[in-house]
Design an enzyme around this catalytic site. Structure first.
Site, PDB file in Angstrom:
ATOM      1  N   ASP A   9       0.933  -0.972  -0.225  1.00  0.00           N
ATOM      2  CA  ASP A   9       0.378   0.196  -0.246  1.00  0.00           C
ATOM      3  C   ASP A   9       0.866   1.358  -0.165  1.00  0.00           C
ATOM      4  O   ASP A   9       1.994   1.343   1.133  1.00  0.00           O
ATOM      5  CB  ASP A   9      -1.103  -0.336   1.072  1.00  0.00           C
ATOM      6  CG  ASP A   9      -1.575   1.320   0.770  1.00  0.00           C
ATOM      7  OD1 ASP A   9      -2.585   1.419   0.165  1.00  0.00           O
ATOM      8  OD2 ASP A   9      -2.987   1.598   2.303  1.00  0.00           O
ATOM      9  N   GLU A 105      -1.842   0.194  -4.342  1.00  0.00           N
ATOM     10  CA  GLU A 105      -2.314  -0.846  -3.492  1.00  0.00           C
ATOM     11  C   GLU A 105      -2.373  -1.957  -4.532  1.00  0.00           C
ATOM     12  O   GLU A 105      -3.150  -2.365  -5.641  1.00  0.00           O
ATOM     13  CB  GLU A 105      -3.308  -1.036  -2.277  1.00  0.00           C
ATOM     14  CG  GLU A 105      -4.243  -0.559  -2.882  1.00  0.00           C
ATOM     15  CD  GLU A 105      -5.372  -0.772  -1.798  1.00  0.00           C
ATOM     16  OE1 GLU A 105      -5.275  -1.610  -1.266  1.00  0.00           O
ATOM     17  OE2 GLU A 105      -6.540  -0.679  -2.065  1.00  0.00           O
TER      18      GLU A 105
END
Length: 358
Positions: A9, A105
């Site tokens: 992320d 992500e």
């Protein structure tokens, strides 16, 4: 065989790209995407802005009240997409099993990766180092044997860190995990769970399963699995688009059905254009209208349909408007749910073939 899954992320991605490209922004609270009026909405903000309570999806007006020195930066989506491609190419050095969730992500299955002695922890560190060395951006990582825990773990040591949950850690970690941390448990579901006295996974483990299934249906089964540390989903690099939609934030609040009717035809035409660009060979199974009111609460209403009908959008809009209770409307959206690709393809009429004058 126990899987090794990494969730990467990026840290405040859009804002981080802006700070990288414009060093004068480095030490300032910045937000990307929002105009300075009441209608602007924050897409992403950096950590300096978050200290003031600024967050994604907040109106620019409210963000500036919380942080008067906030610098609003217009988004540069073409740049974000280019950098995202660079990052995806780094992932491919370590695995072919990659499931992007968005530009910033992704899940990566490194079970069969032999680099760094097959250690998922070391592989995650290497991926993050490659990202920083090649893009100048930082990423956080979660490492776990199952997807939902990897995603949760990536948020536990932000920014620019990682968190590892081993198979042996799962029973202890799960017990105290708040249910609201489980992907799919939103505000409404969390409140419903809390009303039943369910706050943690351990609470669900001890709750009668038949009552949970009665209260939450299909999602109750998912919740039971997650609360017991079970997630059989594999990494999927063949994600199928499930819907297509468009929406517009209005310059001023509107209140009447007639005013809404002035907005709807252009939205429907834009929706048709998007379907033709990205899903023209897919059938549909529902039509949806979304309204957001001036208190930022929203409502959606849908109807099953196997072909686009302009009349249905108008009917749904009228039904949704009855929920306004005098509140002004600041956003209108229309969308369709796409049929599964494995289903028989249905011929959807182009909106251009339909009468937009309801």
């Amino acid at each position: 065989m126990t899987r090794k899954i990494i969730h990467i992320d990026m840290d405040c991605y859009f804002a981080a790209v802006e700070m990288r490209d414009f060093p004068e922004l480095q030490d300032k609270p910045i937000a990307v995407g929002g105009r300075s009026d009441r209608r602007g909405v924050i897409s992403t903000c950096n950590y300096a802005a978050r200290k003031f309570g600024v967050r994604s999806a907040m109106s620019s007006y409210q963000a500036l009240k919380l942080c008067p020195q906030l610098v609003l930066v217009p988004g540069r989506m073409h740049v974000y997409k280019t950098v995202s491609t660079q990052i995806q190419q780094i992932f491919q050095r370590y695995s072919d099993l990659i499931e992007p969730l968005s530009l910033d992500e992704a899940f990566i299955d490194v079970t069969d990766c032999q680099q760094h002695h097959g250690s998922a922890t070391l592989i995650a560190q290497a991926i993050r180092a490659d990202i920083y060395n090649e893009t100048g951006l930082t990423a956080s990582a979660g490492v776990a044997p199952i997807k939902f825990l990897a995603k949760i773990a990536s948020d536990l040591n932000k920014p620019n860190g990682q968190y590892v949950i081993t198979p042996e850690d799962i029973p202890t970690f799960i017990k105290t995990l708040p249910l609201k941390k489980i992907p799919g448990v939103g505000k409404v579901t969390a409140e419903k769970l809390s009303a039943l006295g369910l706050e943690t996974c351990e609470d669900v483990q001890q709750y009668p399963s038949h009552k949970l299934l009665a209260a939450f249906g299909k999602f109750g089964s998912v919740l039971l699995e997650r609360a017991n540390g079970i997630d059989p989903r594999e990494i999927s690099n063949n994600r199928v688009r499930k819907s297509v939609g468009v929406e517009t934030t209005l310059a001023k609040d509107i209140f009447t059905l007639a005013q809404c009717h002035q907005v709807l035809p252009q939205l429907i035409q834009e929706l048709d254009n998007r379907i033709n660009r990205s899903a023209k060979d897919r059938g549909i199974h529902k039509q949806v209208v979304k309204l957001k009111f001036n208190d930022f609460k929203q409502t959606t209403i849908e109807q099953r349909s196997d072909e686009i009908s302009v009349n249905v959008f108008y009917q749904l809009l009228e039904q949704a408007l009855t929920r306004s209770h005098g509140r002004g409307i600041r956003l209108i959206g229309v969308s369709v749910g796409l049929a599964e690709q494995s289903e028989k393809k249905l011929q959807t009429k182009s909106v251009t073939q339909l009468d937009l004058q309801f």
